[in-house]
Design a protein around this motif. Structure first.
Motif, PDB file in Angstrom:
ATOM      1  N   ARG A  74       0.843  -1.211   0.000  1.00 53.14           N
ATOM      2  CA  ARG A  74       0.000   0.000   0.000  1.00 53.14           C
ATOM      3  C   ARG A  74       0.867   1.246   0.000  1.00 53.14           C
ATOM      4  O   ARG A  74       2.053   1.231   0.351  1.00 53.14           O
ATOM      5  CB  ARG A  74      -0.966  -0.009   1.175  1.00 53.14           C
ATOM      6  CG  ARG A  74      -0.455  -0.285   2.591  1.00 53.14           C
ATOM      7  CD  ARG A  74       0.555   0.627   3.098  1.00 53.14           C
ATOM      8  NE  ARG A  74       0.665   0.715   4.544  1.00 53.14           N
ATOM      9  CZ  ARG A  74       1.355   1.691   5.140  1.00 53.14           C
ATOM     10  NH1 ARG A  74       2.021   2.582   4.445  1.00 53.14           N
ATOM     11  NH2 ARG A  74       1.435   1.735   6.449  1.00 53.14           N
ATOM     12  N   ALA A 124       0.275   5.212   1.512  1.00 54.96           N
ATOM     13  CA  ALA A 124      -0.654   5.860   2.442  1.00 54.96           C
ATOM     14  C   ALA A 124      -0.288   7.332   2.655  1.00 54.96           C
ATOM     15  O   ALA A 124       0.184   7.713   3.722  1.00 54.96           O
ATOM     16  CB  ALA A 124      -0.643   5.100   3.773  1.00 54.96           C
ATOM     17  N   PRO A 125      -0.496   8.163   1.635  1.00 50.93           N
ATOM     18  CA  PRO A 125      -0.088   9.567   1.775  1.00 50.93           C
ATOM     19  C   PRO A 125      -1.004  10.366   2.711  1.00 50.93           C
ATOM     20  O   PRO A 125      -2.188  10.048   2.844  1.00 50.93           O
ATOM     21  CB  PRO A 125      -0.219  10.110   0.348  1.00 50.93           C
ATOM     22  CG  PRO A 125      -1.271   9.263  -0.294  1.00 50.93           C
ATOM     23  CD  PRO A 125      -1.112   7.892   0.314  1.00 50.93           C
ATOM     24  N   SER A 126      -0.436  11.369   3.345  1.00 54.57           N
ATOM     25  CA  SER A 126      -1.223  12.342   4.106  1.00 54.57           C
ATOM     26  C   SER A 126      -1.413  13.555   3.202  1.00 54.57           C
ATOM     27  O   SER A 126      -0.433  14.060   2.653  1.00 54.57           O
ATOM     28  CB  SER A 126      -0.467  12.770   5.366  1.00 54.57           C
ATOM     29  OG  SER A 126      -0.167  11.656   6.163  1.00 54.57           O
ATOM     30  N   GLU A 172      -4.554   9.222   4.077  1.00 58.66           N
ATOM     31  CA  GLU A 172      -4.509   9.377   5.537  1.00 58.66           C
ATOM     32  C   GLU A 172      -4.945  10.789   5.918  1.00 58.66           C
ATOM     33  O   GLU A 172      -4.164  11.609   6.399  1.00 58.66           O
ATOM     34  CB  GLU A 172      -3.125   8.997   6.057  1.00 58.66           C
ATOM     35  CG  GLU A 172      -2.818   7.538   5.710  1.00 58.66           C
ATOM     36  CD  GLU A 172      -1.963   6.788   6.704  1.00 58.66           C
ATOM     37  OE1 GLU A 172      -1.007   7.371   7.238  1.00 58.66           O
ATOM     38  OE2 GLU A 172      -2.256   5.600   6.946  1.00 58.66           O
ATOM     39  N   ARG A 206       5.259  10.364  14.637  1.00 62.22           N
ATOM     40  CA  ARG A 206       3.972  10.883  15.044  1.00 62.22           C
ATOM     41  C   ARG A 206       3.714  10.735  16.519  1.00 62.22           C
ATOM     42  O   ARG A 206       3.578   9.641  17.022  1.00 62.22           O
ATOM     43  CB  ARG A 206       2.848  10.189  14.288  1.00 62.22           C
ATOM     44  CG  ARG A 206       3.155   9.926  12.852  1.00 62.22           C
ATOM     45  CD  ARG A 206       3.609  11.202  12.186  1.00 62.22           C
ATOM     46  NE  ARG A 206       4.614  10.930  11.187  1.00 62.22           N
ATOM     47  CZ  ARG A 206       4.370  10.900   9.892  1.00 62.22           C
ATOM     48  NH1 ARG A 206       3.196  11.100   9.435  1.00 62.22           N
ATOM     49  NH2 ARG A 206       5.369  10.701   9.061  1.00 62.22           N
ATOM     50  N   TYR A 231      -2.405   8.917  14.444  1.00 61.25           N
ATOM     51  CA  TYR A 231      -1.873   8.142  13.315  1.00 61.25           C
ATOM     52  C   TYR A 231      -1.568   6.698  13.708  1.00 61.25           C
ATOM     53  O   TYR A 231      -1.901   5.760  12.977  1.00 61.25           O
ATOM     54  CB  TYR A 231      -0.611   8.857  12.794  1.00 61.25           C
ATOM     55  CG  TYR A 231       0.321   7.954  12.031  1.00 61.25           C
ATOM     56  CD1 TYR A 231      -0.015   7.493  10.757  1.00 61.25           C
ATOM     57  CD2 TYR A 231       1.540   7.539  12.584  1.00 61.25           C
ATOM     58  CE1 TYR A 231       0.834   6.641  10.057  1.00 61.25           C
ATOM     59  CE2 TYR A 231       2.392   6.694  11.890  1.00 61.25           C
ATOM     60  CZ  TYR A 231       2.031   6.244  10.630  1.00 61.25           C
ATOM     61  OH  TYR A 231       2.863   5.398   9.949  1.00 61.25           O
ATOM     62  N   VAL A 273      -3.296   3.694  11.585  1.00 61.81           N
ATOM     63  CA  VAL A 273      -2.484   2.941  10.626  1.00 61.81           C
ATOM     64  C   VAL A 273      -2.555   1.440  10.925  1.00 61.81           C
ATOM     65  O   VAL A 273      -2.621   0.602  10.015  1.00 61.81           O
ATOM     66  CB  VAL A 273      -1.025   3.482  10.607  1.00 61.81           C
ATOM     67  CG1 VAL A 273      -0.253   3.072  11.835  1.00 61.81           C
ATOM     68  CG2 VAL A 273      -0.284   3.065   9.379  1.00 61.81           C
ATOM     69  N   ARG A 290       7.712   1.828   3.128  1.00 62.75           N
ATOM     70  CA  ARG A 290       7.527   3.269   3.335  1.00 62.75           C
ATOM     71  C   ARG A 290       8.862   3.877   3.721  1.00 62.75           C
ATOM     72  O   ARG A 290       9.869   3.175   3.834  1.00 62.75           O
ATOM     73  CB  ARG A 290       6.475   3.499   4.425  1.00 62.75           C
ATOM     74  CG  ARG A 290       6.855   2.893   5.763  1.00 62.75           C
ATOM     75  CD  ARG A 290       5.730   3.001   6.785  1.00 62.75           C
ATOM     76  NE  ARG A 290       6.094   2.331   8.030  1.00 62.75           N
ATOM     77  CZ  ARG A 290       5.261   2.115   9.033  1.00 62.75           C
ATOM     78  NH1 ARG A 290       4.010   2.507   8.956  1.00 62.75           N
ATOM     79  NH2 ARG A 290       5.675   1.513  10.122  1.00 62.75           N
ATOM     80  N   LEU A 321       9.630   6.659   9.294  1.00 60.45           N
ATOM     81  CA  LEU A 321       8.619   5.977  10.110  1.00 60.45           C
ATOM     82  C   LEU A 321       9.173   4.745  10.832  1.00 60.45           C
ATOM     83  O   LEU A 321       8.432   4.036  11.524  1.00 60.45           O
ATOM     84  CB  LEU A 321       7.415   5.602   9.244  1.00 60.45           C
ATOM     85  CG  LEU A 321       6.640   6.851   8.791  1.00 60.45           C
ATOM     86  CD1 LEU A 321       5.732   6.541   7.622  1.00 60.45           C
ATOM     87  CD2 LEU A 321       5.846   7.437   9.948  1.00 60.45           C
TER      88      LEU A 321
END
Ligand code: GLU
Length: 320
Positions: free
Chosen positions: A7, A9-11, A43, A128, A200, A204, A218, A222
């Motif tokens: 996947r 998963a952009p913000s 996201e 985060r 977050y 997630v 990713r 992170l």
């Protein structure tokens, strides 16, 4: 073995830039080179940080780049009920507690601690909402003030998860063995923020499970969040995906490329230069004539030549 499902998963805090294109292309190639699926999750769970129109602009840029996702886009803004249910399960098990601390109080307790210990209590828990509530106040270990109850006269603001001091370790498919002592490096972390938004870390974990993600690829910014996510997966009885953290694109000062560091957006009308640059960044040695190829030709080359072993095993790498 379960089928590969990856996947991106952009913000939607701004347009797609080089750093996010690295995560998009890297996760896409890892999935597609193994015949897997590649899902998209927006996201958008933090409206104060979002930019109007950014979610659609990101999707359009991905399409222009030839990054076509499988299935429907999942929007975190529509997933509140699932996050509430996960939090309720943790509440029923007594694993979370209400916290009345303001940011200022947490910051002050660190100052007092630092004065008495002649040491800085700031840990390496970047990412985060370390002990704090948002991305801005990470890297602070929550001192546990409300762990055994809120002081009289104080109002509950957020919900925090109790962590323990059993180290959480995992094998990252690129960066190697990783570990973190959540109690010492992060502290009890926020799942429901004082402003009523889900954190977050909770979202997630719930959504990677809901989307049946087998492999998370990713940026290494992170890496420090992953132990928190694995810890939550265990408590919620959810499977742990495999993880691969790509080097994060950093600027000359070593800062992650982001809207804040004024990373230029990817040009949706002419995405080839950025795509070729991403392949260079990921060590794939693209031939320069690819810059003049079509998007379809580019992906044909990229898929045929993708080799994870060529990616630098480093958490950060200067953008070219
Ligand atoms: N939405 C996060 C970001 O844009 C990525 C989350 C993830 O890949 O787990 O940085």
């Amino acid at each position: 073995m379960s089928p590969y499902r990856g996947r991106f998963a952009p913000s939607p805090t701004g347009p797609l830039h080089f750093g996010s294109l690295v995560a998009a292309a890297g996760s896409y190639l890892a999935a597609k080179s193994r015949g897997g699926e590649w899902l998209l999750r927006m996201e958008d769970l933090d409206p104060p940080r979002e930019q109007a129109g950014a979610a659609d602009a990101i999707l359009r840029t991905l399409e222009a780049c030839g990054l076509h996702w499988d299935g429907a886009v999942m929007y975190q803004s529509r997933r509140g009920a699932a996050y509430a249910a996960a939090l309720a399960r943790l509440q029923a098990q007594g694993l979370v507690y209400p916290c009345a601390c303001t940011r200022r109080e947490i910051a002050d307790s660190h100052l007092n601690f630092a004065r008495s210990a002649h040491d800085t209590p700031f840990a390496h828990a970047s990412g985060r909402g370390g002990g704090g509530e948002g991305p801005g106040d990470a890297a602070r270990v929550y001192p546990g003030t409300c762990r055994n109850g809120i002081a009289p006269g104080k109002t509950p603001r957020a919900w925090r998860l109790r962590v323990d001091d059993t180290p959480v370790s995992f094998q990252d498919a690129l960066q190697g063995k990783q570990g973190q002592d959540l109690a010492a490096e992060v502290g009890d972390f926020v799942l429901l923020r004082a402003d009523g938004l889900y954190a977050y870390q909770l979202a997630v974990v719930v959504d990677d499970a809901e989307q049946g993600i087998s492999d998370v690829v990713r940026g290494a910014d992170l890496l420090n969040s992953t132990p928190r996510q694995i810890y939550l997966q265990h408590l919620l009885g959810l499977p742990t995906p495999r993880y691969l953290h790509l080097p994060a694109a950093v600027n000359a000062d070593g800062e992650k490329l982001s809207k804040q560091t004024l990373a230029p957006p990817v040009d949706a009308r002419d995405p080839l230069p950025a795509l070729v640059q991403v392949m260079e960044f990921l060590g794939q040695a693209p031939p320069q004539q690819l810059r003049r190829a079509t998007v379809a030709e580019f992906w044909k080359w990229a898929l045929a030549n993708w080799k994870t072993e060529r990616i630098a095993r480093r958490p950060g790498l200067p953008a070219l």
